[in-house]
Design a protein around this motif. Sequence first.
Motif, PDB file in Angstrom:
ATOM      1  N   ARG A 266       0.848  -1.191   0.000  1.00  0.00           N
ATOM      2  CA  ARG A 266       0.000   0.000   0.000  1.00  0.00           C
ATOM      3  C   ARG A 266       0.883   1.239   0.000  1.00  0.00           C
ATOM      4  O   ARG A 266       1.917   1.271   0.668  1.00  0.00           O
ATOM      5  N   VAL A 267       0.457   2.265  -0.768  1.00  0.00           N
ATOM      6  CA  VAL A 267       1.220   3.507  -0.863  1.00  0.00           C
ATOM      7  C   VAL A 267       0.284   4.691  -0.639  1.00  0.00           C
ATOM      8  O   VAL A 267      -0.754   4.797  -1.294  1.00  0.00           O
ATOM      9  N   ASP A 268       0.652   5.561   0.285  1.00  0.00           N
ATOM     10  CA  ASP A 268      -0.041   6.837   0.503  1.00  0.00           C
ATOM     11  C   ASP A 268       0.908   7.953   0.086  1.00  0.00           C
ATOM     12  O   ASP A 268       2.069   7.988   0.513  1.00  0.00           O
ATOM     13  N   ARG A 269       0.416   8.894  -0.749  1.00  0.00           N
ATOM     14  CA  ARG A 269       1.265   9.963  -1.246  1.00  0.00           C
ATOM     15  C   ARG A 269       0.678  11.322  -0.875  1.00  0.00           C
ATOM     16  O   ARG A 269      -0.524  11.554  -1.006  1.00  0.00           O
ATOM     17  N   TYR A 270       1.553  12.217  -0.405  1.00  0.00           N
ATOM     18  CA  TYR A 270       1.140  13.576  -0.038  1.00  0.00           C
ATOM     19  C   TYR A 270       1.926  14.552  -0.896  1.00  0.00           C
ATOM     20  O   TYR A 270       3.149  14.685  -0.762  1.00  0.00           O
ATOM     21  N   ASP A 271       1.218  15.255  -1.817  1.00  0.00           N
ATOM     22  CA  ASP A 271       1.865  16.219  -2.705  1.00  0.00           C
ATOM     23  C   ASP A 271       1.944  17.579  -2.020  1.00  0.00           C
ATOM     24  O   ASP A 271       1.075  17.972  -1.239  1.00  0.00           O
ATOM     25  N   GLY A 272       3.002  18.335  -2.361  1.00  0.00           N
ATOM     26  CA  GLY A 272       3.175  19.665  -1.790  1.00  0.00           C
ATOM     27  C   GLY A 272       3.530  19.653  -0.315  1.00  0.00           C
ATOM     28  O   GLY A 272       3.334  20.648   0.374  1.00  0.00           O
ATOM     29  N   VAL A 273       4.048  18.538   0.158  1.00  0.00           N
ATOM     30  CA  VAL A 273       4.409  18.403   1.573  1.00  0.00           C
ATOM     31  C   VAL A 273       5.871  18.001   1.657  1.00  0.00           C
ATOM     32  O   VAL A 273       6.272  16.965   1.122  1.00  0.00           O
ATOM     33  N   SER A 274       6.677  18.800   2.322  1.00  0.00           N
ATOM     34  CA  SER A 274       8.096  18.488   2.461  1.00  0.00           C
ATOM     35  C   SER A 274       8.404  18.075   3.899  1.00  0.00           C
ATOM     36  O   SER A 274       7.621  18.335   4.818  1.00  0.00           O
ATOM     37  N   VAL A 275       9.526  17.415   4.080  1.00  0.00           N
ATOM     38  CA  VAL A 275       9.994  17.011   5.410  1.00  0.00           C
ATOM     39  C   VAL A 275      10.978  18.066   5.893  1.00  0.00           C
ATOM     40  O   VAL A 275      11.968  18.360   5.212  1.00  0.00           O
ATOM     41  N   VAL A 276      10.726  18.634   7.060  1.00  0.00           N
ATOM     42  CA  VAL A 276      11.555  19.725   7.557  1.00  0.00           C
ATOM     43  C   VAL A 276      12.483  19.289   8.687  1.00  0.00           C
ATOM     44  O   VAL A 276      13.440  19.995   9.015  1.00  0.00           O
ATOM     45  N   ASP A 277      12.218  18.131   9.322  1.00  0.00           N
ATOM     46  CA  ASP A 277      13.100  17.672  10.399  1.00  0.00           C
ATOM     47  C   ASP A 277      12.958  16.160  10.555  1.00  0.00           C
ATOM     48  O   ASP A 277      11.913  15.581  10.241  1.00  0.00           O
ATOM     49  N   ILE A 278      14.035  15.541  11.035  1.00  0.00           N
ATOM     50  CA  ILE A 278      14.059  14.097  11.287  1.00  0.00           C
ATOM     51  C   ILE A 278      14.569  13.861  12.698  1.00  0.00           C
ATOM     52  O   ILE A 278      15.651  14.350  13.063  1.00  0.00           O
ATOM     53  N   ASP A 279      13.797  13.144  13.500  1.00  0.00           N
ATOM     54  CA  ASP A 279      14.225  12.733  14.841  1.00  0.00           C
ATOM     55  C   ASP A 279      14.680  11.280  14.731  1.00  0.00           C
ATOM     56  O   ASP A 279      13.875  10.354  14.751  1.00  0.00           O
ATOM     57  N   ARG A 280      15.986  11.088  14.604  1.00  0.00           N
ATOM     58  CA  ARG A 280      16.512   9.753  14.383  1.00  0.00           C
ATOM     59  C   ARG A 280      16.312   8.837  15.574  1.00  0.00           C
ATOM     60  O   ARG A 280      16.116   7.629  15.406  1.00  0.00           O
ATOM     61  N   ASP A 281      16.387   9.378  16.770  1.00  0.00           N
ATOM     62  CA  ASP A 281      16.226   8.547  17.971  1.00  0.00           C
ATOM     63  C   ASP A 281      14.796   8.029  18.090  1.00  0.00           C
ATOM     64  O   ASP A 281      14.567   6.849  18.390  1.00  0.00           O
ATOM     65  N   ALA A 282      13.827   8.908  17.863  1.00  0.00           N
ATOM     66  CA  ALA A 282      12.425   8.516  17.980  1.00  0.00           C
ATOM     67  C   ALA A 282      11.893   7.903  16.691  1.00  0.00           C
ATOM     68  O   ALA A 282      10.767   7.403  16.662  1.00  0.00           O
ATOM     69  N   LYS A 283      12.685   7.957  15.627  1.00  0.00           N
ATOM     70  CA  LYS A 283      12.268   7.490  14.297  1.00  0.00           C
ATOM     71  C   LYS A 283      10.979   8.188  13.864  1.00  0.00           C
ATOM     72  O   LYS A 283       9.981   7.569  13.519  1.00  0.00           O
ATOM     73  N   GLU A 284      11.047   9.525  13.894  1.00  0.00           N
ATOM     74  CA  GLU A 284       9.911  10.350  13.500  1.00  0.00           C
ATOM     75  C   GLU A 284      10.380  11.445  12.548  1.00  0.00           C
ATOM     76  O   GLU A 284      11.536  11.882  12.600  1.00  0.00           O
ATOM     77  N   ILE A 285       9.472  11.891  11.683  1.00  0.00           N
ATOM     78  CA  ILE A 285       9.749  13.030  10.815  1.00  0.00           C
ATOM     79  C   ILE A 285       8.698  14.102  11.048  1.00  0.00           C
ATOM     80  O   ILE A 285       7.561  13.816  11.427  1.00  0.00           O
ATOM     81  N   LEU A 286       9.083  15.350  10.854  1.00  0.00           N
ATOM     82  CA  LEU A 286       8.167  16.487  10.961  1.00  0.00           C
ATOM     83  C   LEU A 286       7.994  17.078   9.575  1.00  0.00           C
ATOM     84  O   LEU A 286       8.976  17.387   8.893  1.00  0.00           O
ATOM     85  N   THR A 287       6.747  17.238   9.123  1.00  0.00           N
ATOM     86  CA  THR A 287       6.483  17.750   7.778  1.00  0.00           C
ATOM     87  C   THR A 287       6.201  19.247   7.817  1.00  0.00           C
ATOM     88  O   THR A 287       5.991  19.837   8.876  1.00  0.00           O
ATOM     89  N   SER A 288       6.154  19.851   6.639  1.00  0.00           N
ATOM     90  CA  SER A 288       5.895  21.289   6.518  1.00  0.00           C
ATOM     91  C   SER A 288       4.484  21.647   6.952  1.00  0.00           C
ATOM     92  O   SER A 288       4.184  22.825   7.191  1.00  0.00           O
ATOM     93  N   THR A 289       3.598  20.665   7.039  1.00  0.00           N
ATOM     94  CA  THR A 289       2.230  20.924   7.505  1.00  0.00           C
ATOM     95  C   THR A 289       2.091  20.741   9.012  1.00  0.00           C
ATOM     96  O   THR A 289       0.990  20.858   9.541  1.00  0.00           O
TER      97      THR A 289
END
Length: 637
Positions: free
Chosen positions: A52-75
């Motif tokens: 399964r693939v979910d795609r979000y257009d016009g959304v960039s990744v602004v930060d990565i928390d490597r320890d928590a394995k999380e990303i923060l998006t522009s939204t």
Amino acid sequence: MAQELSRMGATVTVFNAERWRSYNRVKLTPLLAGEVQIGDVYLSEYFPRPGRVDRYDGVSVVDIDRDAKEILTSTGRVARYSKLILALGSRAFVPQIDGKDLPGVYTFRDFNDTEALIARSMRARRVAVIGGGLLGLEAARGMAKRGADVTVIEHENRLMPRQLDECASEILKARIEGLGTRVLTSTRVATITGNSRVDGIVLGDGSHLDIDTVVICTGVRANTQIAGAVGLNIGRGIKTDAQMRTSDPDIFAIGECAEHDGVVYGLVGPCFEQVLVVANAIAGDGKGTYQGSVPVTKLKVLGAEVFSMGDFESVDQQQGVRSLVWEDRQTGQYRRLFVNRGRLLAALGVGDWPEATRLQQAVGKQAPLGWWARRSFSRSGVIWGNSDDSVTAWPASAIVCNCTGVTKGAISDAITLGAGSLDEVRTITSANSVCGTCKPLVLDLLGQGEATARAEPVRWWRSLLWASGLAVLIALATLVLPRVPMRNSFVIDDVWFKLWFDGVWKQWTGYGLLALTVAAGAIGLRRRIGFLRRIGGYNSWRLVHLIIGVGAGIGLFVHTGFRLGDGLNFWLMVSFCASLILGALAGLATGAEHKLAEQGVGSAKSPPRTVPYWAHVIALWPLPALLLIHVLSVYSF
């Protein structure tokens, strides 16, 4: 990447920073030139199951928390991941030129750039393209197609310096200028002039050009900002290992943002190769590795076809490397090969080169290039032949699988409907389900080519060689050796005399030989005989056919004792022996085909067994009539 992971059953989320849906960046040039419509540039949104693939257009990744394995998006959304893949691409590099920020100055890198240039092309009359590399010439082509007067400015001493040598570049330059585009090499842009917008440029020698539009194509830089900000190792790109892992084992990098073994690849081919490695590392058995790619450029630049494969600049500096050149100044054709110890390392050329597809595969494998091929190239510019061996150039009606009669069009339709592997094509069309000879052709249509389909030996190839060699020796012995001598005195129950002169024995050996001949012929027509098609496989019947041929050769000796006869009997012997020799040569070529392929002999379209096989078939045509005359004449006497 998402499609491949989905095919392997993974759940994927794609964050697309651009406002456009997924598109083919290679097609931006024909879009700029007005040769295709915007719908032709978009990629298919089909994602194969079971994933399964979910795609979000016009959304960039602004930060990565490597320890928590999380990303923060522009939204402002936070998303968790188990594995993270960075496919960040690259951005246009703009040198520090005075006036580079004036209105009327553009880059040519992504869909936004293309949209802006298309809009500008409605009023652009005098365009300067800074950069005579691959991207610069593509931009020049696009703007020239829209009616602008284009000048290409390159600070190096030649066009496409990373892909072409000086001679090839000069020929390309002449062809481009012949189409009305001005080319300036060894020229530096000092200043872009204008008040409210661009009105000209000043060159390094102080001369001035009246220009209303500037397109800067001076290279790209990998997008590494976010990777560097979160502590990943970066160099020219995001550094990766042989499985495209970054310094964080749960984060991968692919494409133009990735640096593997000190190299950042800016072509689509290596990107696809990296995708397969990462997909296997995440959702497969994890055994695949990326070994690097051979750079390939094959395109039409402003009406001139350009071909370049391999790092010819570094190859040219190696000791022992020999360069072979062929050119035709009248037609503007230039071809150059780089060979070391008989192996093809690199190639480049300008102008039509029908062998380009096969040449690309040969350079990728560093295939051997025999002295006859090198001599042919030096004299005529042709290595193997005058036609493109790629099945992709065949018409839709051409038969790819001779065993089942499947055409190129049928296989292409199956691929269009979703067949993505050799097994899927085989299931849908039955191609490659009999002898396996068409495997390289089907793989070529699948986009994998003969490089993937390494020449593999046919089943029982050693037995084929032994049987074929024995058949040739027996047939040659029959034609060359003198007849077996008879005793000068009478001996009761002399076996040799009975064998060759007793009517009953002659009938038994004759009919035995006839039975072997008919059996061999029946197996040769296996595809047209229903019950034989259902018994055994092609490889086993081929070996049986050859073994029967050896038996027929032995039977010929038993029946004749190397006596060729006279008149029509003589021609019967010649026809029989010629058929046996030619069939055995076809068997030798089949058994040794994988070895011959390594030496560059033959191709998927024209395997080396083709000529002796058809000669064998033609030699068989007189046999039925000659055999019938022989039998009738014996009984008549």
